[in-house]
Design a protein around this motif. Sequence first.
Motif: not given
Length: 90
Positions: A32-52
């Motif tokens: 994946l290009p960096q732009r997509d990786l950044c979006h995925i990282a943000v989505r992962l962080a949002a999912m972790a925050a929701d779980a916490l």
Amino acid sequence: MSEYEWDRTTRAVVASALAGDSDGAVELLRPLPQRDLCHIAVRLAAMAADALISAARDTGGDRADALSRWQRSILRHEAEHDGGEGPGAP
């Protein structure tokens, strides 16, 4: 990559992590290009925050409690690893 594809890839990365397959997660992300990786990282962080937040609510807490727990977790991690001075530290 569309938002749908970001979410799909994010969920696949989480599934790999839950299965203990970090190599599989890496292979999903490698092309994946960096732009997509950044979006995925943000989505992962949002999912972790929701779980916490959900975990905090399960014990009578709220968003502030979840943040406090996360901050304690960070401090504990840093203390266990010499304040970030261990291997791989900048």
